[in-house]
Scaffold this motif. Structure first.
Motif, short mmCIF file in Angstrom:
data_model
loop_
_atom_site.label_atom_id
_atom_site.label_comp_id
_atom_site.label_asym_id
_atom_site.label_seq_id
_atom_site.Cartn_x
_atom_site.Cartn_y
_atom_site.Cartn_z
N ASN A 395 8.86 12.45 9.32
CA ASN A 395 7.76 13.06 10.10
C ASN A 395 6.21 12.76 9.33
N ALA A 396 6.32 12.67 8.19
CA ALA A 396 4.98 12.39 7.36
C ALA A 396 4.15 11.54 8.03
N ASP A 397 2.64 11.87 7.91
CA ASP A 397 1.70 10.97 8.02
C ASP A 397 1.17 9.98 7.04
N VAL A 398 0.79 8.90 7.64
CA VAL A 398 0.47 7.73 6.60
C VAL A 398 -1.18 7.52 6.44
N HIS A 399 -1.55 7.41 5.32
CA HIS A 399 -3.21 7.27 5.11
C HIS A 399 -3.18 5.89 4.31
N LYS A 400 -3.88 4.97 4.85
CA LYS A 400 -3.98 3.87 4.23
C LYS A 400 -5.37 3.68 3.67
N PHE A 401 -5.44 3.51 2.58
CA PHE A 401 -6.87 3.26 1.85
C PHE A 401 -7.21 1.71 1.43
N VAL A 402 -8.43 1.13 1.95
CA VAL A 402 -8.84 -0.21 1.22
C VAL A 402 -9.71 0.07 -0.05
N MET A 403 -9.33 -0.37 -1.10
CA MET A 403 -9.94 -0.08 -2.37
C MET A 403 -10.53 -1.32 -3.17
N SER A 404 -11.71 -1.02 -3.66
CA SER A 404 -12.25 -1.93 -4.54
C SER A 404 -12.91 -1.26 -5.74
N LYS A 405 -12.53 -1.84 -6.95
CA LYS A 405 -13.04 -1.33 -8.21
C LYS A 405 -13.05 0.33 -8.13
N GLY A 406 -11.86 0.97 -7.50
CA GLY A 406 -11.55 2.21 -7.90
C GLY A 406 -12.56 3.08 -6.79
N ARG A 407 -13.32 2.46 -5.74
CA ARG A 407 -13.89 3.08 -4.74
C ARG A 407 -13.22 2.73 -3.26
N VAL A 408 -13.10 3.81 -2.74
CA VAL A 408 -12.49 3.62 -1.15
C VAL A 408 -13.43 3.07 -0.37
N LEU A 409 -13.12 1.94 0.28
CA LEU A 409 -13.96 1.34 1.24
C LEU A 409 -13.48 1.90 2.77
N SER A 410 -12.35 1.96 3.16
CA SER A 410 -12.20 2.46 4.22
C SER A 410 -10.73 3.29 4.39
N VAL A 411 -10.37 3.88 5.28
CA VAL A 411 -9.25 4.66 5.30
C VAL A 411 -8.80 4.67 6.66
N ASN A 412 -7.64 4.47 7.20
CA ASN A 412 -7.02 4.69 8.35
C ASN A 412 -5.57 5.52 8.30
N LYS A 413 -5.47 6.24 9.54
CA LYS A 413 -4.31 7.24 9.43
C LYS A 413 -3.41 6.71 10.54
N ASP A 414 -1.96 6.77 10.24
CA ASP A 414 -1.10 6.22 11.19
C ASP A 414 -0.12 7.67 11.20
N THR A 415 0.01 8.14 12.50
CA THR A 415 0.96 9.33 12.62
C THR A 415 2.43 8.87 13.23
#
Length: 683
Positions: A395-415
């Motif tokens: 049942n855990a949620d999934v958070h996907k991060f797009v990264m560049s040089k240690g910086r978060v460019l975007s985040v998406n959530k999948d339940t």
């Protein structure tokens, strides 16, 4: 007249085995019975006949140093809570009296010894000894493992073969497995597993007393299947280096593993992964009389920090990064055991999750469960044992991060991704049964699904993400099959009333079912232009020559990242899938009735779907069909070529049996498998 004495004791093996549903254990040196059900033994006397008015019989039953002494009675009324021994006065044979021994439905599992004494009025005494093995009894309504349906008892206790399910939700792979519980030595090894456990070594008396409880037995067995804390059966290995052991994918049954463990003086067998751990535990639990089935959870979360969230990281070009401690296994395999839960209340009776794969410690050791499936569905994460951990796996949620040089460019959530499909083998049929609805509240659960369905409607997948300006979705055309291109489609929607120029990055990486992906093996980059509010479809394919090196037990992580060239805003869509391996085809003459102890034959055939020649070794096995395994070397086979191998065997046991074949190819990362269920008739 000469006083009476006991000449010998007849354990009435065939009658008791049939009555106790333990016929399969006829090769055991000891009589095998189930608790809560009487079993009969007969005395052969010398001297004068037995006189029930003047002669008395007592039986001492021993488990280790625990014992109970039973005087003989003439009452057949059973007791569900006490040991009892009686003589049926009807049809009493004074020269060979029959004695019935009935254990309580809560008797401990183990190998018992008994001493039988006959006392005469002349102060004479005669003694005989013997032993029997006591198992749990799913046929007895007073036993906490009682399961009320005969077809389920046949499937979850008596069946010595089955299917394990691997792969991905869109492409479920059926792997045949021989549980081998009736093979010589397996019963004794399963009992010895309890004997070499730390619990038994620490306090034998306490261990024997607690063996009456399947909750306790389940936790002991769960810990003993892996070797992390004890002299357990299997050593886990999730690297790709198996040179000092056996690749987990090469095992085809539990018997070889358990016998190797016993013969090595209980040194860990190398190696196991989750489906091997679970399948061996299923064997042990079925042997001990506890209903058990193997369950696969697809997209199984391993939540290391207990926050019910799994974090995944991608590069700005779609490459999945090895960051974070959490993970999602494409599939994870555990077992369920059926039992009442008097410790939690009757609402938690039924299937319980037990997981022998070493992931997290429970009570200080690597074991998991029994966690009630009903508690997981009802979010009762406060309940013992390890219910919260299993709840996160499905049942855990999934958070996907797009990264560049240690910086978060975007985040998406999948339940929806985690626990998207949970299945087990259907009762009486060689196919998966969808039991997701047992674990989760879902809108429209279905009872069954087809393995490797060709229907693109059923098996196509859709992974979509959205930013403020762009929506992107990734879907596979159909379940990928080796030898055919992997075709997929990306749909991009411009949600703004201004034109956009987008960089597009495609990336494919191979991965093991429980690991982060390895290096990229296919990528593609480009630019697309979107008119205001335009919907654009991008169709792509990965050719067989590009993926053949990673086909087999590996999976593929496919991702697409779109980057707005003006705002640098990024959006990600991804999918993980497997490419179905070819199958071995096993055929028999349809008109040929298979009869025990009569020579039979089958033909195993294979067609090479690869773009290069292959060769390998074919291995054929079947519990109750043949002794050991047969091996055949397959010469090089050209692309598209077909080869056949005739197999001769002589069945030794009646009933439904599994003939399975495995082809290990030398120059590819592939093991090709096939199986056929064979009904063996009596002579």
């Amino acid at each position: 007249m000469e006083d009476l004495s006991i000449q010998n004791v007849n354990l009435e093996q065939s009658e008791n085995l049939e009555r106790h549903h333990t016929d399969g254990f006829s090769n055991s040196e000891a009589l095998v019975v189930r608790r809560g059900e009487p079993f009969r033994i007969s005395l052969r006397l010398e001297g004068r006949p037995f006189n029930p008015r003047t002669d008395t019989i007592r039986i001492k039953v021993m488990l280790g140093r625990l014992y109970v002494i039973m005087p003989m009675t003439f009452s057949r009324k059973p007791s569900s809570s006490h040991w009892k021994a009686y003589i049926d006065p009807e049809g009493l044979n004074p020269q060979a009296p029959s004695i019935y021994i009935c254990s309580p439905a809560s008797a401990s599992v183990g190998c018992y010894r008994f001493q039988l004494y006959v006392f005469t009025k002349n102060n004479g005494r005669s003694c005989a000894t013997g032993k029997f093995i006591m198992l749990c009894n799913p046929w007895c309504s007073d036993d906490v493992v009682y399961i009320p349906f005969e077809d389920q008892r046949e499937e979850y206790i008596q069946s010595d073969s089955g299917l394990l399910f691997l792969g991905t939700p869109m492409n479920v792979v059926s792997r045949p497995w021989s549980f081998d519980q009736y093979e010589p030595g397996v019963l004794e090894t399963c009992l010895n597993l309890l004997r070499v456990s730390p619990q038994h070594k620490r306090n034998r008396k306490k261990d024997y007393l607690r063996r009456n409880n399947p909750i306790y037995i389940g936790r002991v067995v769960s810990a003993m299947i892996n070797s992390e804390d004890d002299r357990g059966v299997l050593k886990g290995n999730w690297s790709k280096d198996f040179k000092d052991g056996v690749n987990p994918s090469m095992w085809t049954g539990s018997g070889d593993i358990l016998q190797q463990w016993a013969q090595s003086n209980y040194s860990a067998v190398k190696y196991g992964q989750c489906w091997v751990f679970a399948a061996v535990m299923c064997t042990v639990m079925r042997v001990l009389g506890i209903p058990c089935r193997v369950v696969t959870n697809f997209n199984s979360a391993h939540d290391t920090n207990d926050n019910l969230v799994i974090e995944e990281f991608y590069s700005e070009t779609g490459q999945k990064l090895k960051q974070g401690h959490d993970s999602i296994w494409n599939f994870h395999v555990w077992v369920e055991c059926w039992m009442a839960r008097s410790d939690l209340g009757p609402e938690m009776n039924g299937w319980q999750v037990l997981d022998p794969t070493p992931q997290e410690r429970s009570g200080g050791v690597f074991c998991c469960g029994p966690a009630p499936v009903k508690a997981i569905k009802n979010r009762r994460v406060d309940m013992v044992y390890d219910t919260r951990f299993v709840y996160a796996e499905v049942n855990a949620d999934v958070h996907k991060f797009v990264m560049s040089k240690g910086r978060v460019l975007s985040v998406n959530k999948d339940t929806e991704r985690v626990g998207s499909l949970i299945c087990t083998k259907a009762v009486g049929f060689p196919r998966p049964q969808n039991i997701t609805g047992d674990y989760k509240l879902i809108k429209s659960p279905t009872s069954t699904l087809s393995s490797r369905s060709s229907s693109s409607t059923d098996n196509s997948t859709l992974r979509s993400e959205s930013s403020r300006g762009v929506f992107v979705s990734l879907s596979l055309d159909k379940s990928p099959v080796v030898g055919e291109p992997v075709r997929f489609m990306v749909q991009v929607i411009n949600k703004r009333r201004v034109a956009k120029s987008m960089k597009v990055h495609f990336n494919a990486q191979a991965k093991e079912y429980n690991h982060s992906p390895s290096e990229t093996f296919w990528e593609l980059h480009g630019i697309i232009h979107l008119a205001p509010m335009e919907v654009k479809v991008l169709e792509q394919q990965i050719l067989p020559a590009q993926y053949e090196d990673v086909v087999g037990d590996d999976l593929i992580n496919l991702a697409v990242v779109l980057e707005d060239t003006s705002s640098q805003e990024r959006v990600l869509a991804s999918e993980e899938f497997n490419i179905a391996s070819p199958e071995l085809i096993i055929q028999m003459d349809e008109d040929n009735t298979v009869v025990a102890n009569n020579k039979q034959s089958a033909v195993v055939s294979f067609t090479n779907p690869f773009s290069h020649p292959v060769s390998g070794v074919l291995t054929v096995a079947g519990a109750g069909l043949m002794q050991g395994k047969l091996h055949y070397r397959m010469p090089p086979l050209r692309p598209g070529g077909r080869v056949e191998q005739c197999i001769a065997f002589t069945p030794s046991k009646v009933g439904m049996r599994m003939l399975q074949a495995s082809l290990s190819l030398y120059n590819t990362n592939t093991n090709v498998r096939g199986f056929k269920m064979i009904s063996v008739q009596g002579e």
